[in-house]
Design a protein around this motif. Structure first.
Motif, short mmCIF file in Angstrom:
data_model
loop_
_atom_site.label_atom_id
_atom_site.label_comp_id
_atom_site.label_asym_id
_atom_site.label_seq_id
_atom_site.Cartn_x
_atom_site.Cartn_y
_atom_site.Cartn_z
N PRO A 74 -34.40 -3.30 22.38
CA PRO A 74 -35.28 -4.46 22.57
C PRO A 74 -34.68 -5.49 23.52
O PRO A 74 -33.65 -6.04 23.17
CB PRO A 74 -35.34 -5.04 21.16
CG PRO A 74 -34.03 -4.65 20.54
CD PRO A 74 -33.49 -3.48 21.28
N PRO A 75 -35.21 -5.84 24.65
CA PRO A 75 -36.31 -5.12 25.28
C PRO A 75 -35.79 -4.00 26.19
O PRO A 75 -36.52 -3.09 26.51
CB PRO A 75 -37.02 -6.21 26.08
CG PRO A 75 -35.95 -7.21 26.39
CD PRO A 75 -34.92 -7.11 25.31
N THR A 76 -34.52 -4.04 26.60
CA THR A 76 -33.99 -2.95 27.43
C THR A 76 -32.56 -2.64 26.99
O THR A 76 -31.89 -3.46 26.36
CB THR A 76 -33.91 -3.34 28.92
OG1 THR A 76 -32.96 -4.41 29.03
CG2 THR A 76 -35.24 -3.75 29.50
N LYS A 77 -32.11 -1.44 27.37
CA LYS A 77 -30.73 -1.05 27.06
C LYS A 77 -29.75 -1.99 27.77
O LYS A 77 -28.71 -2.35 27.21
CB LYS A 77 -30.53 0.40 27.54
CG LYS A 77 -29.20 1.00 27.17
CD LYS A 77 -29.19 2.46 27.61
CE LYS A 77 -27.81 3.07 27.54
NZ LYS A 77 -27.79 4.45 28.05
N THR A 78 -30.10 -2.41 28.99
CA THR A 78 -29.22 -3.31 29.75
C THR A 78 -29.05 -4.62 28.99
O THR A 78 -27.94 -5.15 28.86
CB THR A 78 -29.83 -3.59 31.14
OG1 THR A 78 -30.17 -2.35 31.72
CG2 THR A 78 -28.85 -4.34 32.03
N GLU A 79 -30.15 -5.16 28.49
CA GLU A 79 -30.06 -6.44 27.78
C GLU A 79 -29.29 -6.29 26.47
O GLU A 79 -28.50 -7.16 26.10
CB GLU A 79 -31.47 -6.99 27.51
CG GLU A 79 -31.39 -8.40 26.94
CD GLU A 79 -32.66 -9.19 27.21
OE1 GLU A 79 -32.98 -10.06 26.39
OE2 GLU A 79 -33.33 -8.92 28.21
N TYR A 80 -29.50 -5.18 25.78
CA TYR A 80 -28.73 -4.90 24.56
C TYR A 80 -27.24 -4.90 24.89
O TYR A 80 -26.43 -5.51 24.18
CB TYR A 80 -29.15 -3.54 23.97
CG TYR A 80 -28.41 -3.17 22.70
CD1 TYR A 80 -28.94 -3.47 21.45
CD2 TYR A 80 -27.18 -2.51 22.76
CE1 TYR A 80 -28.25 -3.14 20.28
CE2 TYR A 80 -26.48 -2.17 21.60
CZ TYR A 80 -27.03 -2.48 20.37
OH TYR A 80 -26.33 -2.16 19.21
N SER A 81 -26.88 -4.25 25.98
CA SER A 81 -25.48 -4.15 26.37
C SER A 81 -24.91 -5.53 26.69
O SER A 81 -23.81 -5.88 26.24
CB SER A 81 -25.33 -3.24 27.60
OG SER A 81 -25.81 -1.96 27.29
#
Ligand SMILES: [Zn+2]
Length: 360
Positions: A324-331
């Motif tokens: 949520p909302p992207t893997k990049t943001e999670y990282s």
């Protein structure tokens, strides 16, 4: 062309279960901790690791990755092993003596668990999720071994010390302690619902995701949540842009420097342990559980669950997830969490090593 094919084949058989913090993280924790050893501790360690009276630089880091190397040997044979001939023999003997040692790296507690259960409390509903050979219990076995006078069998003090250094790292990887559980009925599998409550997680028909090893971002089994924590987030901290890229010596040095600087901050003093050192591993596991919850490590949409290996004791449930909302943001959100966990591990490893009643 042949070499290229061999390389592709090696990639295909590479372990699906990433090792905690991978080498980069384990070695950085160990290097940072080695800077904080008392002279007496350094001498005891040097003796046990076979270096004579002086501990050479990077000695703890070299020792830290042995448990992963012997597990890889067990799973994939000598061809993929980084061990030399003598090392392979030692590892094979160890794996034969302890065939379950791949289970020592973790414990699968439900996310809602308040704590790693107290040894003495057999009625604790969390006790069935633990094992005498889980990461917490084995850390205590390592301590006991290193505080024993004379030879120990069937392993050596060198092996126990390598395991101790490694497992202090593992217990600080939140997904080596916390695991998602899900009902596996026909109705539940298409959109599995996360069960955090230990009471419900212990029910018949409920399976776990092996610390996120079975939560896949894409069709590739290697593109999973556990591997993101073990590898990609650590590499990002070291300044490595692409997760597929191997770290250079400079990348590794950058990460160690970052942890050492962080250890100097006043906030890092809060990471220190006090009291009886046989209780520390359980406290660290409880802390990792809290970290998994508070950092929202499991905040995903889940779908397409399938039951894996239902004939085996370690049956699990595999599914695809959307971050949520992207893997990049999670990282980006979880990089600081990993930096804190690596720092805690380094502070606590140094503390534990300085605290041991060494009997070389
Ligand atoms: Zn491990």
């Amino acid at each position: 062309m042949q070499l290229f094919l061999l390389w592709i084949m090696a990639l295909l058989v590479w372990p699906h279960d990433a090792s905690a913090w991978e080498s980069l993280g384990h070695e950085a924790i160990a290097d940072a901790a080695q800077e904080h050893l008392s002279p007496e501790t350094a001498k005891s360690i040097a003796q046990i690791l076979g270096h004579g009276a002086t501990l050479p630089p990077h000695a703890l880091a070299k020792a830290s990755t042995w448990p992963d190397q012997i597990r890889d040997l067990q799973r994939h044979g000598t061809a993929a092993s980084k061990l030399d001939e003598h090392g392979v023999k030692e590892a094979q003997a160890f794996n034969a003596a302890f065939p379950d040692n791949a289970q020592w790296h973790f414990v699968n507690l439900p996310l809602g668990s308040a704590h790693y259960p107290d040894d003495a409390d057999l009625d604790d509903l969390l006790t069935p999720f633990t094992s005498p050979h889980d990461v917490v219990q084995m850390l205590n076995v390592c301590i006991e071994t290193l505080e024993t006078v004379g030879e120990v069998t069937p392993w050596t003090k060198t092996q126990a010390l390598r395991w101790l250094i490694h497992l202090v790292g593992d217990v600080h990887q939140p997904l080596h302690v916390a695991t998602g559980y899900y009902r596996t009925t026909h109705q539940d599998l298409p959109n599995p619902v996360l069960i955090e409550n230990p009471h419900d997680a212990g029910r018949v028909g409920v399976l776990g995701d092996r610390g996120g090893n079975d939560l896949l971002f894409s069709d590739s089994a290697r593109d999973n949540l556990h591997a993101l924590w073990d590898s990609c987030l650590v590499k990002a901290l070291a300044g490595i842009g692409a997760c597929g890229k191997a770290p250079t010596a400079e990348d590794a040095a950058r990460l160690v420097h970052r942890i050492i600087q962080r250890m100097k901050l006043a906030s890092s003093f809060d990471y220190r342990s006090s009291g009886e050192h046989f209780s520390w591993a359980a406290h660290w596991a409880t802390d990792s559980l809290k970290t998994a919850r508070e950092s929202k490590a499991y905040a995903f949409v889940r779908r397409n669950g399938i039951v894996r290996d239902s004939h085996m004791a370690d049956a699990s449930i595999r599914m695809t997830i959307d971050a949520p909302p992207t893997k990049t943001e999670y990282s980006t959100n979880h990089e600081p969490v990993v930096e804190t966990q690596l720092t805690k591990a380094a502070v606590r490893l140094a503390d534990l090593l300085n605290h041991l009643a060494w009997k070389p």
